[in-house]
Design an enzyme around this catalytic site. Structure first.
Site, PDB file in Angstrom:
ATOM      1  N   CYS A   2       0.842  -1.199   0.000  1.00 38.24           N
ATOM      2  CA  CYS A   2       0.000   0.000   0.000  1.00 38.24           C
ATOM      3  C   CYS A   2       0.877   1.248   0.000  1.00 38.24           C
ATOM      4  O   CYS A   2       2.074   1.193   0.252  1.00 38.24           O
ATOM      5  CB  CYS A   2      -0.911   0.001   1.226  1.00 38.24           C
ATOM      6  SG  CYS A   2      -1.919  -1.483   1.380  1.00 38.24           S
ATOM      7  N   ARG A  33       1.913   1.446  -5.907  1.00 38.87           N
ATOM      8  CA  ARG A  33       2.030   0.524  -4.777  1.00 38.87           C
ATOM      9  C   ARG A  33       0.716  -0.191  -4.461  1.00 38.87           C
ATOM     10  O   ARG A  33       0.692  -1.136  -3.663  1.00 38.87           O
ATOM     11  CB  ARG A  33       2.504   1.285  -3.526  1.00 38.87           C
ATOM     12  CG  ARG A  33       3.832   1.983  -3.681  1.00 38.87           C
ATOM     13  CD  ARG A  33       4.198   2.726  -2.410  1.00 38.87           C
ATOM     14  NE  ARG A  33       4.440   1.789  -1.322  1.00 38.87           N
ATOM     15  CZ  ARG A  33       5.597   1.228  -1.054  1.00 38.87           C
ATOM     16  NH1 ARG A  33       6.649   1.472  -1.826  1.00 38.87           N
ATOM     17  NH2 ARG A  33       5.731   0.407  -0.035  1.00 38.87           N
ATOM     18  N   TRP A  94      -3.665  -1.829  -1.591  1.00 38.74           N
ATOM     19  CA  TRP A  94      -3.567  -3.095  -2.316  1.00 38.74           C
ATOM     20  C   TRP A  94      -4.082  -4.149  -1.351  1.00 38.74           C
ATOM     21  O   TRP A  94      -3.447  -4.457  -0.355  1.00 38.74           O
ATOM     22  CB  TRP A  94      -2.121  -3.367  -2.722  1.00 38.74           C
ATOM     23  CG  TRP A  94      -1.946  -4.558  -3.591  1.00 38.74           C
ATOM     24  CD1 TRP A  94      -2.076  -4.620  -4.945  1.00 38.74           C
ATOM     25  CD2 TRP A  94      -1.582  -5.883  -3.174  1.00 38.74           C
ATOM     26  NE1 TRP A  94      -1.822  -5.889  -5.400  1.00 38.74           N
ATOM     27  CE2 TRP A  94      -1.514  -6.696  -4.334  1.00 38.74           C
ATOM     28  CE3 TRP A  94      -1.303  -6.469  -1.943  1.00 38.74           C
ATOM     29  CZ2 TRP A  94      -1.189  -8.042  -4.287  1.00 38.74           C
ATOM     30  CZ3 TRP A  94      -0.978  -7.821  -1.894  1.00 38.74           C
ATOM     31  CH2 TRP A  94      -0.920  -8.579  -3.057  1.00 38.74           C
ATOM     32  N   ASN A 121       0.511   0.153   6.014  1.00 38.67           N
ATOM     33  CA  ASN A 121       1.066  -0.650   4.925  1.00 38.67           C
ATOM     34  C   ASN A 121       1.727  -1.869   5.554  1.00 38.67           C
ATOM     35  O   ASN A 121       2.651  -1.731   6.353  1.00 38.67           O
ATOM     36  CB  ASN A 121       2.106   0.161   4.134  1.00 38.67           C
ATOM     37  CG  ASN A 121       2.859  -0.693   3.133  1.00 38.67           C
ATOM     38  OD1 ASN A 121       2.327  -1.677   2.615  1.00 38.67           O
ATOM     39  ND2 ASN A 121       4.100  -0.338   2.860  1.00 38.67           N
ATOM     40  N   GLY A 122       1.244  -3.067   5.208  1.00 35.37           N
ATOM     41  CA  GLY A 122       1.826  -4.280   5.773  1.00 35.37           C
ATOM     42  C   GLY A 122       0.744  -5.269   6.155  1.00 35.37           C
ATOM     43  O   GLY A 122      -0.414  -5.162   5.725  1.00 35.37           O
ATOM     44  N   GLU A 567      11.817 -13.861 -18.276  1.00 38.92           N
ATOM     45  CA  GLU A 567      11.454 -12.475 -18.037  1.00 38.92           C
ATOM     46  C   GLU A 567      10.429 -11.987 -19.053  1.00 38.92           C
ATOM     47  O   GLU A 567       9.475 -11.283 -18.708  1.00 38.92           O
ATOM     48  CB  GLU A 567      12.714 -11.593 -18.067  1.00 38.92           C
ATOM     49  CG  GLU A 567      12.473 -10.098 -17.935  1.00 38.92           C
ATOM     50  CD  GLU A 567      11.805  -9.683 -16.627  1.00 38.92           C
ATOM     51  OE1 GLU A 567      11.368  -8.528 -16.534  1.00 38.92           O
ATOM     52  OE2 GLU A 567      11.713 -10.520 -15.692  1.00 38.92           O
ATOM     53  N   LYS A 571       6.604 -10.648 -18.263  1.00 40.17           N
ATOM     54  CA  LYS A 571       6.064  -9.364 -18.704  1.00 40.17           C
ATOM     55  C   LYS A 571       4.720  -9.551 -19.410  1.00 40.17           C
ATOM     56  O   LYS A 571       3.781  -8.774 -19.215  1.00 40.17           O
ATOM     57  CB  LYS A 571       7.056  -8.659 -19.641  1.00 40.17           C
ATOM     58  CG  LYS A 571       8.271  -8.116 -18.936  1.00 40.17           C
ATOM     59  CD  LYS A 571       7.925  -6.964 -18.026  1.00 40.17           C
ATOM     60  CE  LYS A 571       8.931  -6.781 -16.921  1.00 40.17           C
ATOM     61  NZ  LYS A 571       8.846  -7.741 -15.826  1.00 40.17           N
ATOM     62  N   GLU A 574       2.132 -10.311 -16.692  1.00 41.24           N
ATOM     63  CA  GLU A 574       1.836  -9.147 -15.846  1.00 41.24           C
ATOM     64  C   GLU A 574       0.929  -8.144 -16.548  1.00 41.24           C
ATOM     65  O   GLU A 574      -0.010  -7.611 -15.948  1.00 41.24           O
ATOM     66  CB  GLU A 574       3.140  -8.436 -15.460  1.00 41.24           C
ATOM     67  CG  GLU A 574       3.991  -9.155 -14.437  1.00 41.24           C
ATOM     68  CD  GLU A 574       5.265  -8.388 -14.143  1.00 41.24           C
ATOM     69  OE1 GLU A 574       5.548  -8.131 -12.966  1.00 41.24           O
ATOM     70  OE2 GLU A 574       5.986  -8.032 -15.094  1.00 41.24           O
ATOM     71  N   HIS A 590      11.134 -32.891 -23.704  1.00 42.35           N
ATOM     72  CA  HIS A 590      10.710 -33.486 -22.437  1.00 42.35           C
ATOM     73  C   HIS A 590       9.334 -32.974 -21.998  1.00 42.35           C
ATOM     74  O   HIS A 590       9.070 -32.868 -20.802  1.00 42.35           O
ATOM     75  CB  HIS A 590      11.760 -33.214 -21.356  1.00 42.35           C
ATOM     76  CG  HIS A 590      13.104 -33.792 -21.687  1.00 42.35           C
ATOM     77  ND1 HIS A 590      13.405 -35.119 -21.547  1.00 42.35           N
ATOM     78  CD2 HIS A 590      14.222 -33.207 -22.196  1.00 42.35           C
ATOM     79  CE1 HIS A 590      14.652 -35.345 -21.928  1.00 42.35           C
ATOM     80  NE2 HIS A 590      15.170 -34.196 -22.333  1.00 42.35           N
ATOM     81  N   LYS A 689       3.733  -2.567  -7.104  1.00 44.90           N
ATOM     82  CA  LYS A 689       5.153  -2.432  -7.440  1.00 44.90           C
ATOM     83  C   LYS A 689       6.070  -3.010  -6.370  1.00 44.90           C
ATOM     84  O   LYS A 689       6.974  -3.778  -6.654  1.00 44.90           O
ATOM     85  CB  LYS A 689       5.472  -0.947  -7.650  1.00 44.90           C
ATOM     86  CG  LYS A 689       6.928  -0.656  -8.021  1.00 44.90           C
ATOM     87  CD  LYS A 689       7.240  -1.142  -9.408  1.00 44.90           C
ATOM     88  CE  LYS A 689       8.638  -0.745  -9.847  1.00 44.90           C
ATOM     89  NZ  LYS A 689       8.984  -1.364 -11.131  1.00 44.90           N
TER      90      LYS A 689
END
Length: 694
Positions: A2, A33, A94, A121-122, A567, A571, A574, A590, A689
């Site tokens: 947050c 955030r 968030w 926040n937490g 990566e 992306k 996301e 495989h 983020k």
């Protein structure tokens, strides 16, 4: 996760509209955030002389713009009302406990009168125990959040206080001692108008100071309260010692133990925020709070407190100057922050190398590691611990680091590393990679390794972050502020920082000299090569138009480019919410080969390195199954191109750096697909983020 922002103006007259604008702008800077709901808490009236003030809460589900529209539509707010002294607190959420809605938004309150409100926040891990205790005391809860217990516990502390002389700060100290988990909190109370109290443990929080006059001190001493027996909720002692009668309590005029303007006019503004980006447009003078610090502003004076003294801890907090410009956190001419950050990479990689590589002498100097270079060279193994994109940067450089250091290199996901309780030894060197420097799992892994005597090294992008402060040494990647939730330029800068570490480790090995020179020459050419790749933007946009309606995409490569596949797939996930998978081309037979047909989009990365021939074999296997591969390859590679459905040609570079060039088209591709699908590029759903909770 947050974002917290609070603004206190002391003896600096501000109209309510100005205050609300500052709070909203602060939240907008922090929206990366968390962005599923937002809220503010402000004074109802402007008579600070009253023993109590009413508090207005305005909360709204959705982005900050929704909150802004809600505020603008409130007819009961007098926007021209002027406040000489005022504290406003704000929060963008968030969600972790409770669905996104107005009730679960912050600030959370102690009661219907809003006597105590808090932004947090937490995650409070023992909130169920506290809630059960408070319910037994007659408290009623209206939200599903863990945060509400903080506000109600603070009210309980106030209602059961031993004397009327207890301060707001002492109440907060007594409250946060009961909390377990991670938190950064800022409190406001009608019982203590014009006062702010903040604390942190495990989540970031900094204080900005703005004053026209010179600061009275650049070092604020820590004041230690009396050791108190931690009040056990539900125990027989209902009114245990709550730090009352503290002899260290501040005299607000004592400038040696608190901050106040030097000229004595008292005018000062304080800003509390989760990140410097919310503060920099107001001031560049900040204090980074440490775990278990309690900051209090009373009568315009800031003081810092701790309950108990720890071994080897600093007895002061320094007022630092932020090296950041407001232009760095603005979008400029770009449509999104992510697009801006992709196109900033020619400059950001130069900033990472600036002052560290001497291209004429072929030398590398990392000042943050200088004092520990002998320990680094004598270590038994290198362990890189990270999450998400930062983990991929370590994967991308693992092969090179094994080659240059001739040491075993382990790359670990921080959450899995902790779950396994991995054995760590005193002669290990552990690297902790995090853009924000606040990633909860990585931070917990750091403390785990530090407790076992390993040398700890931080690779971060944020000065003053928890990881940069708690590690023994480190490298700041200097990529500049990264606002977009999906990391781009931080990845390439982390990549380069790790390459420079490898070059530094082998500088005295004769057998490595030619290899070092080739890599350093590649780093010198890198900014121009990145600019060349960015010219493919229109070509990538055309490819995105072909792919954006697909349900899935596979990205294949091996060697130095396997991490690029991981990566790139991340992306795509996301930003576009499309299924994507990074596949090691050597594992094709495989299992993954079963997915290949003419309808499956397949991106293959084939560069002229040690795995070129093997990648050619994988390409033939895909084509033989009617696959239509989209190829990222070097210019002039006709052998690979003849079997490709589409080709994107990239400039050649030394093999170990090719991963920087190959990841950029995938960054652009995910961006363009997201735009075509109507997704929010900078704020993808369900993500934030800075992951400051486990």
């Amino acid at each position: 996760m947050c974002g917290i922002f609070a603004y206190l103006n002391f003896c600096v007259p501000k109209k309510r509209k100005e205050i609300l604008d500052k709070l909203i702008k602060g939240l907008q800077r922090l929206e990366y955030r968390g962005y599923d709901s937002a809220g503010i808490g402000v004074d109802g009236g402007n008579d600070i002389e009253k023993s109590e003030q009413s508090t207005i809460l305005i909360k709204k589900r959705g982005k900050v713009i929704n909150l802004q529209e809600e505020i603008q539509g409130r007819e009961d707010l007098n926007f021209d009302l002027e406040f000489e002294t005022h504290l406003g607190i704000a929060h963008t959420r968030w969600a972790t406990h409770g669905v996104p809605n107005n009730v679960n938004s912050h600030p959370q309150r102690s009661d219907s009168a809003n006597e105590f409100i808090v932004v947090h926040n937490g995650i409070i891990t023992n909130y169920k125990d506290i809630k059960k205790f408070l319910v037994g005391k007659g408290f009623e809860f209206e939200s599903d959040t863990d945060t509400e217990v903080i506000a109600k516990l603070l009210k309980y502390m106030y209602d059961t206080r031993e004397n009327d002389g207890i301060s707001f700060r002492e109440l907060v100290e007594g409250t946060v001692q009961q909390l377990e988990g991670a938190f950064a909190v800022v409190f406001k109370s009608t019982k203590f108008p014009g006062q702010a109290v903040a604390s942190r443990r495990g989540s970031p929080l900094l204080i900005g100071i703005a004053s026209k006059s010179k600061l009275s001190t650049d070092h604020i001493p820590i004041l230690y309260s009396k050791e108190s027996n931690k009040k056990v909720l539900g125990a027989n002692k209902e009114k245990a010692n709550t730090l009352g009668n503290n002899k260290d309590a501040l005299n607000s005029a004592n400038s040696t133990s608190s901050f106040q303007p030097a000229n004595g006019d008292g005018q000062v503004e304080y800003f509390f925020a989760s990140d410097a980006s919310a503060i920099i447009e107001h001031t560049n003078r900040v204090i980074f709070m440490e775990d278990d610090d309690v900051a209090a502003v009373t009568d315009g004076c800031l003081s810092l407190h701790r309950i108990r003294r720890s071994v080897d801890e600093s007895s002061t907090r320094q007022v630092q100057t932020l090296q950041m410009e407001i232009q760095q956190i603005m979008r400029g001419n770009y449509s999104t922050f992510m697009q801006k950050e992709i196109f900033e990479q020619p400059e950001s990689v130069v900033n990472t190398m600036r002052g560290r590589i001497n291209f004429e002498a072929d030398t590398v100097h990392l000042g943050g590691l200088k004092q520990h270079i002998n320990e680094l060279k004598r270590c038994r193994r290198l362990i890189f611990i990270a999450c998400g994109t930062s983990y991929h940067s370590a994967m991308a450089t693992r092969q090179l680091l094994e080659e240059l250091t001739e040491l075993p290199v382990m790359v670990e996901l921080a959450s899995d590393f902790l779950d396994r309780k991995t054995p760590i030894f005193r002669d290990d060197v552990c690297f902790f990679i995090s853009q924000s420097g606040e990633t909860a799992d990585t931070l917990m892994a750091l403390r785990y390794c530090k407790g076992r005597g390993a040398l700890t090294v931080g690779i971060t992008n944020v000065v003053g972050s928890s990881i940069s402060r708690e590690t023994d040494c480190g490298v700041h990647i200097n990529a500049g502020p990264e606002i977009g939730v999906a990391s781009t330029k931080a990845y390439t800068s982390q990549f380069i920082a790790l390459v420079m570490f490898g070059l530094m480790m082998c500088e005295d090995r004769i057998s490595m000299q030619q290899r070092r020179k080739d890599i350093i020459q590649g780093l010198k050419e890198l900014p121009d090569k990145i600019k060349e790749v960015l010219k493919l933007d229109e070509e990538v946009h055309s490819l995105a138009q072909e792919l954006y309606q697909q349900k899935s995409v596979l990205i294949m490569g091996r060697g130095y480019n396997f991490a690029t596949c991981l990566e790139g797939a991340l992306k795509v996930k996301e930003l576009t919410y499309m299924h994507s998978e990074g596949i090691l081309a050597g594992e094709l037979k495989h299992g993954p080969l079963a997915l290949v047909d003419k309808a499956m989009p397949i991106i293959m990365i084939i560069m002229k390195d040690g795995t070129y021939t093997k990648c050619q074999n994988a390409l033939q296997q895909v084509v033989a199954r009617m696959g239509r591969p989209i190829l990222l390859c070097e210019k002039g590679d006709t052998m690979s191109q003849k079997d490709a459905h589409r080709v994107m040609e990239l400039p050649g570079i030394v093999d170990c750096l090719s991963g920087i060039l190959t990841v950029i088209p995938l960054q652009l591709l995910s961006f363009h697909i997201a735009v075509l699908k109507g997704c929010d590029v900078d704020c993808p759903r369900n993500l934030a983020k800075s992951v400051t909770v486990e």
